[in-house]
Design a protein around this motif. Sequence first.
Motif, short mmCIF file in Angstrom:
data_model
loop_
_atom_site.label_atom_id
_atom_site.label_comp_id
_atom_site.label_asym_id
_atom_site.label_seq_id
_atom_site.Cartn_x
_atom_site.Cartn_y
_atom_site.Cartn_z
N ARG A 191 7.20 -7.77 3.79
CA ARG A 191 6.15 -8.76 3.52
C ARG A 191 5.26 -8.97 4.74
O ARG A 191 4.03 -8.91 4.62
CB ARG A 191 6.79 -10.11 3.15
N LYS B 284 3.15 -5.79 5.39
CA LYS B 284 2.08 -5.65 4.41
C LYS B 284 1.00 -6.71 4.64
O LYS B 284 -0.19 -6.44 4.59
CB LYS B 284 2.64 -5.83 3.00
N ARG B 285 1.46 -7.93 4.92
CA ARG B 285 0.52 -9.04 5.10
C ARG B 285 -0.43 -8.73 6.25
O ARG B 285 -1.64 -8.93 6.16
CB ARG B 285 1.30 -10.32 5.36
N PHE C 79 -2.82 -6.04 5.31
CA PHE C 79 -3.69 -6.56 4.27
C PHE C 79 -4.79 -7.42 4.87
O PHE C 79 -5.98 -7.20 4.61
CB PHE C 79 -2.86 -7.38 3.28
N LEU C 80 -4.41 -8.36 5.71
CA LEU C 80 -5.39 -9.29 6.27
C LEU C 80 -6.30 -8.63 7.30
O LEU C 80 -7.50 -8.88 7.33
CB LEU C 80 -4.67 -10.48 6.93
N ARG D 38 -7.27 -4.10 5.16
CA ARG D 38 -7.76 -3.95 3.79
C ARG D 38 -8.86 -4.95 3.47
O ARG D 38 -9.91 -4.60 2.96
CB ARG D 38 -6.63 -4.16 2.77
N ARG E 223 -10.17 0.74 -5.46
CA ARG E 223 -9.90 -0.28 -4.45
C ARG E 223 -9.38 -1.57 -5.05
O ARG E 223 -8.37 -2.12 -4.59
CB ARG E 223 -11.20 -0.59 -3.66
N LEU F 287 -5.91 -3.54 -4.43
CA LEU F 287 -5.95 -4.87 -3.82
C LEU F 287 -5.14 -5.87 -4.62
O LEU F 287 -4.29 -6.60 -4.09
CB LEU F 287 -7.40 -5.34 -3.74
N GLU G 256 -1.44 -5.45 -4.46
CA GLU G 256 -0.87 -5.97 -3.21
C GLU G 256 -0.86 -7.49 -3.20
O GLU G 256 0.08 -8.11 -2.69
CB GLU G 256 -1.66 -5.44 -2.01
N LEU H 174 2.34 -9.75 -2.50
CA LEU H 174 2.35 -10.69 -1.37
C LEU H 174 2.21 -12.12 -1.82
O LEU H 174 2.18 -13.03 -1.00
CB LEU H 174 1.23 -10.32 -0.39
N ILE I 4 -0.37 -13.71 -3.03
CA ILE I 4 -1.59 -14.34 -2.56
C ILE I 4 -2.42 -14.72 -3.78
O ILE I 4 -2.68 -13.87 -4.64
CB ILE I 4 -2.39 -13.37 -1.66
N LEU J 222 -10.51 -16.68 2.20
CA LEU J 222 -10.59 -15.62 3.21
C LEU J 222 -11.97 -14.98 3.20
O LEU J 222 -12.50 -14.59 4.25
CB LEU J 222 -9.51 -14.56 2.92
#
Lengths: 129, 129, 129, 129
Positions: free
Chosen positions: C81, C84-85, C88-89, C92, D92, D96, D99, D103, D105, D113
Amino acid sequence: MKFKDNEAIYIQIADLVCENILEGKLPMGEKIPSVRDLAIQLQVNPNTVMRSYDTLQNREIIFNKRGLGFFVSENAQQIIRTGKRQSFLKIRLPELFKEMKLLEISSAELINLYQEYNANLKPNHNEIQ
Amino acid sequence: MKFKDNEAIYIQIADLVCENILEGKLPMGEKIPSVRDLAIQLQVNPNTVMRSYDTLQNREIIFNKRGLGFFVSENAQQIIRTGKRQSFLKIRLPELFKEMKLLEISSAELINLYQEYNANLKPNHNEIQ
Amino acid sequence: MKFKDNEAIYIQIADLVCENILEGKLPMGEKIPSVRDLAIQLQVNPNTVMRSYDTLQNREIIFNKRGLGFFVSENAQQIIRTGKRQSFLKIRLPELFKEMKLLEISSAELINLYQEYNANLKPNHNEIQ
Amino acid sequence: MKFKDNEAIYIQIADLVCENILEGKLPMGEKIPSVRDLAIQLQVNPNTVMRSYDTLQNREIIFNKRGLGFFVSENAQQIIRTGKRQSFLKIRLPELFKEMKLLEISSAELINLYQEYNANLKPNHNEIQ
DNA sequence: GTGGTCTAGACCACC
DNA sequence: GTGGTCTAGACCACA
């Protein structure tokens, strides 16, 4: 193998592969020679063969399995045929007919020449091992 | 006028002049346009036109009178015809027939396509002024 | 299972294992499939699977008991986690947002697309046996 | 200019040209830098730039005038946009969203964000002279 | 083993 | 000046 010098070698190699596919020497799903092997066989630089394969891959005639090599794709024959047919009908034939008119060659003569050509035809041997 | 991008422009221009000669638009002895004029008309660099005229002069299809320009030579038509005929019979036709076999196009189809082509033929506007 | 061809297969396999861990299909302490078995299941060279397990072991997501196989480590989920986080932040999302601006896609549209995606979601069959 | 090392340089150069076109720095019909010039400017081998231009030409984003150079084609912007849009929507975004679910989110967080990203945005300077 | 990318340098035709 | 092709050789990631 000798290459014509009025056409890029990488194109001629791509055409060679296409012919082998059309004639069934490289059936669907078959692995085609590795870049290096074909380069050695044809006495050219690997980059040149790579470029041939690149264009064939772009046209989806072959595809790549990572680390394994290139393989003949499912619709390879069809893709090659329709491509050839397009350029034949849209480009080659109009050019031909235009020249025929300029040279005053009749369609009857054309047919004669075609039959003559077929009579003299010899088999060719551009097989990729 | 637009040019094909798979053939050198100077060759296409030379061909254009030849066509005009064959079709009688530029009869024997006639002055052909000056390099500058044709360059402007075709939106092309004068060097390129000059190169076309150069090759035509080498083939003795046109000749130069110093200070006056280029003129169609006496047997221009004949030279063009025999040249074209050669390349047509020895190069174009074999290529064409080879593709026809690959694409499985019969001579009967070929005739049909030829008649179709003639039917759709539009008058030609590639005239050199 | 089919693999994307723009990403290394061993990475895709590692990701697959991670997903199974995150989704609880491979709980903590559980033995994961042997290299050979997974290679057969995924139609892939065992070396490739081995390489996946190697990277997972380096990240301490799995660990090896000699002669027994690989097992999910205690804080596997957490490691995955946070890793990936991070990517991702930091990677991506910025890429994504940059493209969104270029394509003039608003955040409202993004939400719509997200809901659409959730609506069409099909159950996932990438389960490792 | 520095290049990322996880993506082929020739791709990054092609992308760079595309960005310049999208941003209007290279308007339709404009000549883009010659292969050699851009190679010097970017400190790479001319072959590498050539390869970039090749792919752009295949996608009909630029075209070649013999002996003059490459020029931005008429629908360049549109071609780039639709291409980007396709890969964005089809590739994409699904990645996204997948993920995001893993995660955990939420879409609300995503929007936050995005706004944060917009606030911190700095202009970039990758202009091709 | 496989392809993929890149560099350096060369030669050519064309404008 | 422009692109286009080719060679030679290198390095890398991947299977």
